[in-house]
Write a protein that holds these residues in place. Structure first.
Motif, PDB file in Angstrom:
ATOM      1  N   PHE A 210       0.824  -1.208   0.000  1.00  0.00           N
ATOM      2  CA  PHE A 210       0.000   0.000   0.000  1.00  0.00           C
ATOM      3  C   PHE A 210       0.862   1.263   0.000  1.00  0.00           C
ATOM      4  N   TRP A 211       1.864   1.304   0.882  1.00  0.00           N
ATOM      5  CA  TRP A 211       2.677   2.512   0.982  1.00  0.00           C
ATOM      6  C   TRP A 211       3.609   2.686  -0.205  1.00  0.00           C
ATOM      7  N   LEU A 212       4.003   1.590  -0.860  1.00  0.00           N
ATOM      8  CA  LEU A 212       4.763   1.735  -2.101  1.00  0.00           C
ATOM      9  C   LEU A 212       3.949   2.493  -3.134  1.00  0.00           C
ATOM     10  N   GLY A 213       2.661   2.171  -3.241  1.00  0.00           N
ATOM     11  CA  GLY A 213       1.819   2.867  -4.205  1.00  0.00           C
ATOM     12  C   GLY A 213       1.478   4.271  -3.796  1.00  0.00           C
ATOM     13  N   THR A 214       1.270   4.492  -2.521  1.00  0.00           N
ATOM     14  CA  THR A 214       0.761   5.777  -2.039  1.00  0.00           C
ATOM     15  C   THR A 214       1.855   6.823  -1.881  1.00  0.00           C
ATOM     16  N   ALA A 215       3.025   6.413  -1.391  1.00  0.00           N
ATOM     17  CA  ALA A 215       4.013   7.387  -0.943  1.00  0.00           C
ATOM     18  C   ALA A 215       5.330   7.376  -1.694  1.00  0.00           C
ATOM     19  N   PHE A 242      -4.783  -2.679  -5.812  1.00  0.00           N
ATOM     20  CA  PHE A 242      -5.292  -1.526  -5.071  1.00  0.00           C
ATOM     21  C   PHE A 242      -4.243  -0.427  -4.970  1.00  0.00           C
ATOM     22  N   ALA A 243      -2.978  -0.809  -4.732  1.00  0.00           N
ATOM     23  CA  ALA A 243      -1.911   0.183  -4.641  1.00  0.00           C
ATOM     24  C   ALA A 243      -1.699   0.908  -5.971  1.00  0.00           C
ATOM     25  N   LEU A 244      -1.863   0.206  -7.088  1.00  0.00           N
ATOM     26  CA  LEU A 244      -1.779   0.869  -8.394  1.00  0.00           C
ATOM     27  C   LEU A 244      -2.879   1.912  -8.528  1.00  0.00           C
ATOM     28  N   HIS A 245      -4.063   1.594  -8.041  1.00  0.00           N
ATOM     29  CA  HIS A 245      -5.161   2.559  -8.066  1.00  0.00           C
ATOM     30  C   HIS A 245      -4.813   3.808  -7.254  1.00  0.00           C
ATOM     31  N   ILE A 268      -8.019 -11.311 -10.404  1.00  0.00           N
ATOM     32  CA  ILE A 268      -7.290 -10.055 -10.613  1.00  0.00           C
ATOM     33  C   ILE A 268      -8.029  -9.184 -11.627  1.00  0.00           C
ATOM     34  N   ARG A 269      -8.608  -9.789 -12.656  1.00  0.00           N
ATOM     35  CA  ARG A 269      -9.392  -8.992 -13.606  1.00  0.00           C
ATOM     36  C   ARG A 269     -10.572  -8.318 -12.896  1.00  0.00           C
ATOM     37  N   ARG A 270     -11.228  -9.059 -12.028  1.00  0.00           N
ATOM     38  CA  ARG A 270     -12.338  -8.483 -11.245  1.00  0.00           C
ATOM     39  C   ARG A 270     -11.866  -7.293 -10.415  1.00  0.00           C
ATOM     40  N   GLU A 271     -10.780  -7.509  -9.701  1.00  0.00           N
ATOM     41  CA  GLU A 271     -10.275  -6.457  -8.806  1.00  0.00           C
ATOM     42  C   GLU A 271      -9.900  -5.209  -9.603  1.00  0.00           C
ATOM     43  N   ALA A 272      -9.200  -5.411 -10.714  1.00  0.00           N
ATOM     44  CA  ALA A 272      -8.793  -4.274 -11.541  1.00  0.00           C
ATOM     45  C   ALA A 272     -10.004  -3.555 -12.132  1.00  0.00           C
ATOM     46  N   LEU A 273     -11.006  -4.304 -12.563  1.00  0.00           N
ATOM     47  CA  LEU A 273     -12.228  -3.688 -13.087  1.00  0.00           C
ATOM     48  C   LEU A 273     -12.895  -2.805 -12.036  1.00  0.00           C
ATOM     49  N   PHE A 274     -12.955  -3.295 -10.835  1.00  0.00           N
ATOM     50  CA  PHE A 274     -13.599  -2.496  -9.785  1.00  0.00           C
ATOM     51  C   PHE A 274     -12.889  -1.162  -9.596  1.00  0.00           C
ATOM     52  N   TRP A 275     -11.553  -1.191  -9.462  1.00  0.00           N
ATOM     53  CA  TRP A 275     -10.833   0.056  -9.202  1.00  0.00           C
ATOM     54  C   TRP A 275     -10.807   0.966 -10.421  1.00  0.00           C
ATOM     55  N   LEU A 276     -10.849   0.386 -11.624  1.00  0.00           N
ATOM     56  CA  LEU A 276     -11.026   1.231 -12.808  1.00  0.00           C
ATOM     57  C   LEU A 276     -12.363   1.957 -12.736  1.00  0.00           C
ATOM     58  N   GLY A 277     -13.409   1.242 -12.317  1.00  0.00           N
ATOM     59  CA  GLY A 277     -14.721   1.864 -12.192  1.00  0.00           C
ATOM     60  C   GLY A 277     -14.731   2.994 -11.189  1.00  0.00           C
ATOM     61  N   GLN A 278     -13.942   2.877 -10.134  1.00  0.00           N
ATOM     62  CA  GLN A 278     -13.877   3.943  -9.140  1.00  0.00           C
ATOM     63  C   GLN A 278     -13.166   5.184  -9.665  1.00  0.00           C
ATOM     64  N   SER A 279     -12.434   5.018 -10.750  1.00  0.00           N
ATOM     65  CA  SER A 279     -11.679   6.144 -11.315  1.00  0.00           C
ATOM     66  C   SER A 279     -12.529   7.061 -12.185  1.00  0.00           C
ATOM     67  N   GLY A 280     -13.749   6.659 -12.526  1.00  0.00           N
ATOM     68  CA  GLY A 280     -14.622   7.528 -13.316  1.00  0.00           C
ATOM     69  C   GLY A 280     -14.884   7.006 -14.703  1.00  0.00           C
ATOM     70  N   LEU A 281     -15.365   7.902 -15.563  1.00  0.00           N
ATOM     71  CA  LEU A 281     -15.857   7.518 -16.881  1.00  0.00           C
ATOM     72  C   LEU A 281     -14.765   7.186 -17.887  1.00  0.00           C
ATOM     73  N   ALA A 282     -13.534   7.521 -17.576  1.00  0.00           N
ATOM     74  CA  ALA A 282     -12.464   7.341 -18.569  1.00  0.00           C
ATOM     75  C   ALA A 282     -12.345   5.891 -19.030  1.00  0.00           C
ATOM     76  N   HIS A 283     -12.733   4.959 -18.169  1.00  0.00           N
ATOM     77  CA  HIS A 283     -12.560   3.542 -18.503  1.00  0.00           C
ATOM     78  C   HIS A 283     -13.885   2.824 -18.714  1.00  0.00           C
ATOM     79  N   ALA A 284     -14.973   3.571 -18.893  1.00  0.00           N
ATOM     80  CA  ALA A 284     -16.288   2.942 -19.011  1.00  0.00           C
ATOM     81  C   ALA A 284     -16.361   2.010 -20.219  1.00  0.00           C
ATOM     82  N   GLU A 285     -15.791   2.414 -21.341  1.00  0.00           N
ATOM     83  CA  GLU A 285     -15.862   1.571 -22.534  1.00  0.00           C
ATOM     84  C   GLU A 285     -15.109   0.261 -22.326  1.00  0.00           C
ATOM     85  N   MET A 286     -13.964   0.330 -21.692  1.00  0.00           N
ATOM     86  CA  MET A 286     -13.201  -0.886 -21.422  1.00  0.00           C
ATOM     87  C   MET A 286     -13.984  -1.820 -20.503  1.00  0.00           C
ATOM     88  N   ILE A 287     -14.653  -1.267 -19.516  1.00  0.00           N
ATOM     89  CA  ILE A 287     -15.440  -2.099 -18.611  1.00  0.00           C
ATOM     90  C   ILE A 287     -16.603  -2.733 -19.372  1.00  0.00           C
TER      91      ILE A 287
END
Length: 357
Positions: A210-215, A242-245, A268-287
Motif C-alpha cells: 500500500f505505501w509503495l503505491g501511495t508514498a 489496489f496500490a496501483l489505483h 485479478i481482472r475483477r479487482e482491476a475492473l472495480f478500481w477502474l470503475g472507481q476512477s470515473g468515466l475514462a474507462h467505461a468503454e473498457m469495462i
C-alpha cells in the motif's frame, strides 16, 4: 495496518459482490489525505519543546531510552519525502507527548521535503508508541521524558527502525510504516519493497505494498510492477492492484487497465475492473467490453456491476448495450436491474426502447 478480511460487498439484491480490500487499508486512505494528530493543551512550566535539548547521537539516544524503566520518548528529525512524490496534509500542529488521545500521525510534505519528526516511546526496553509529525509541529514533553537525537540521515534512521518494525506487534508496526514510507531517498523504497516481497513478514507485506503505491512515487510504482510480475500469492496481488489505483504515477492507470482485460487470473481482472470503475468515466468503454467479452461469466457479471455503481448517462448507455447485445440471460437481467436503479427519465426511456425492440 493489518491484512484483515476484505470487506467491500454489494449491498443491493441482485448485485455482484465487489472485490474486498483490507479495512485497515481503507483507514490508511483517510490517513494519506489527512494524517492528523489530536493536539494537546499548551505546555505548562514543566514542559519544553522536544528540540530544545542538546542532541545525543542516535545510537546513544536509543541505548538510553532502551534502558529506561519509565516511559521515555526518542525523538529525531529525518528528511521527508518531497510533496510531488506523495500526498499529505500541509498545516501546523502542536502536540503534548504525554497525551494518549488522537491519531498517531500528522505528516505534511513540501515540494522540497520538510523534515519529519520521528517520535518513539519506549518502556522497559519495548517500543510501545509511535508518532510521526511535520517539522513545524511544536512537540512538548516533560523535561525528563524525552531524548533528542537531532537531525538523522534516512539510512541511519531506517537502520534503527527496521528491526523495531519487524519485531513490533501489528498495531505498532501500523503506526511506524507511514513514517518509514515518508522518508526521503531510495532506502525507504528498498525497505518497503523487501517487506512486500518477503513472505516471512506476514501482515506487513500488504501494508508495505500500500505505501509503495501511495508514498513512493515512480520508484514505488516500478517496485509494484516487478512484484506483480513475480506472481506472488493472490491476496498480495490484489493488494498490488489496489496500490496501483492509489499511485499518483500516470502509468499506473494504464497498467491497471491492462490487468483488467488481460491478466490470466479472473480474480485479478475483477479487482482491476472495480478500481477502474472507481476512477470515473475514462474507462467505461473498457469495462463494457469486459462485460461482453470476458470468457469468465463471473468477471462479466462483475463488469456489469461496476458500470451500475456510477449512474452517469454514458454508463447507462453501456448497460443498455449489454441488454441488447449479450446472449446470456443472467447477464442481461443484471444489466436491466442496474438500469432500473437509476432514478431518471433517461433510464426509463432506455428500458422502454429495449423492450420494444
Amino acid at each position: 495496518m493489518t491484512a484483515e478480511t476484505r470487506t467491500r460487498e454489494a449491498g443491493t439484491a441482485g448485485s455482484s459482490p465487489g472485490p474486498r480490500r483490507p479495512a485497515a487499508l481503507a483507514s490508511r486512505l483517510a490517513g494519506v489525505a489527512l494524517l492528523a494528530l489530536t493536539t494537546g493543551a499548551a505546555a505548562d512550566a514543566d514542559h519544553e519543546d522536544v528540540r530544545s535539548r542538546e542532541p545525543v547521537e542516535l545510537d546513544a539516544a536509543f541505548a538510553l531510552v532502551s534502558r529506561s524503566a519509565e516511559p521515555t520518548w526518542l525523538a529525531y528529525a529525518v528528511p521527508g519525502q518531497p510533496r510531488h512524490e506523495a500526498s499529505g496534509h500541509w498545516g501546523h500542529c502542536r502536540c503534548e507527548l504525554e497525551l494518549d488521545g488522537g491519531d498517531a500521525r500528522h505528516v505534511h510534505l513540501s515540494d522540497d521535503g520538510e523534515p519529519l519528526l520521528m517520535l518513539l516511546r519506549f518502556a522497559g526496553g519495548e517500543l510501545e508508541r509511535v508518532r510521526v509529525v511535520g517539522a513545524d509541529c511544536r512537540v512538548t514533553h516533560r523535561r525528563d521524558g524525552a531524548v533528542w537525537a537531532g537531525e538523522v540521515e534516512p539510512a541511519e534512521s531506517l537502520a534503527l527502525l527496521r528491526p523495531l518494525l519487524t519485531a513490533a506487534p501489528h498495531e505498532i508496526a501500523d503506526d511506524l510504516l507511514p513514517g518509514i514510507a515518508h522518508h526521503r531517498g531510495p532506502e525507504a523504497t528498498r525497505l518497503l519493497t523487501e517487506l512486500a516481497s518477503t513472505g516471512g513478514h506476514g501482515e506487513l507485506a500488504e501494508d508495505a505494498v500500500f505505501w509503495l503505491g501511495t508514498a513512493r512515487g515512480q520508484a514505488g510504482y516500478e517496485s509494484l510492477v516487478r512484484l506483480l510480475e513475480s506472481r506472488p500469492e493472490i491476496d498480495l496481488r490484489k493488494a498490488v492492484v489496489f496500490a496501483l489505483h492509489q499511485s499518483p504515477v500516470d502509468a499506473a492507470a494504464a497498467r491497471l487497465a491492462r490487468l483488467a482485460v488481460s491478466d490470466p487470473d479472473p480474480e485479478i481482472r475483477r479487482e482491476a475492473l472495480f478500481w477502474l470503475g472507481q476512477s470515473g468515466l475514462a474507462h467505461a468503454e473498457m469495462i463494457y467490453e469486459a462485460a461482453l467479452g470476458d470468457a469468465d461469466d463471473d468477471v462479466a457479471h462483475h463488469a456489469v456491476f461496476v458500470l451500475g455503481q456510477r449512474p452517469e448517462p454514458e454508463n447507462i448507455e453501456y448497460l443498455a448495450r449489454v441488454l441488447r447485445q449479450d446472449r446470456r440471460p443472467e447477464l442481461r437481467k443484471e444489466a436491466l436491474f442496474w438500469i432500473g436503479q437509476v432514478d431518471s427519465s433517461d433510464a426509463l426511456d432506455i428500458v422502454s426502447r429495449v423492450l420494444n425492440e
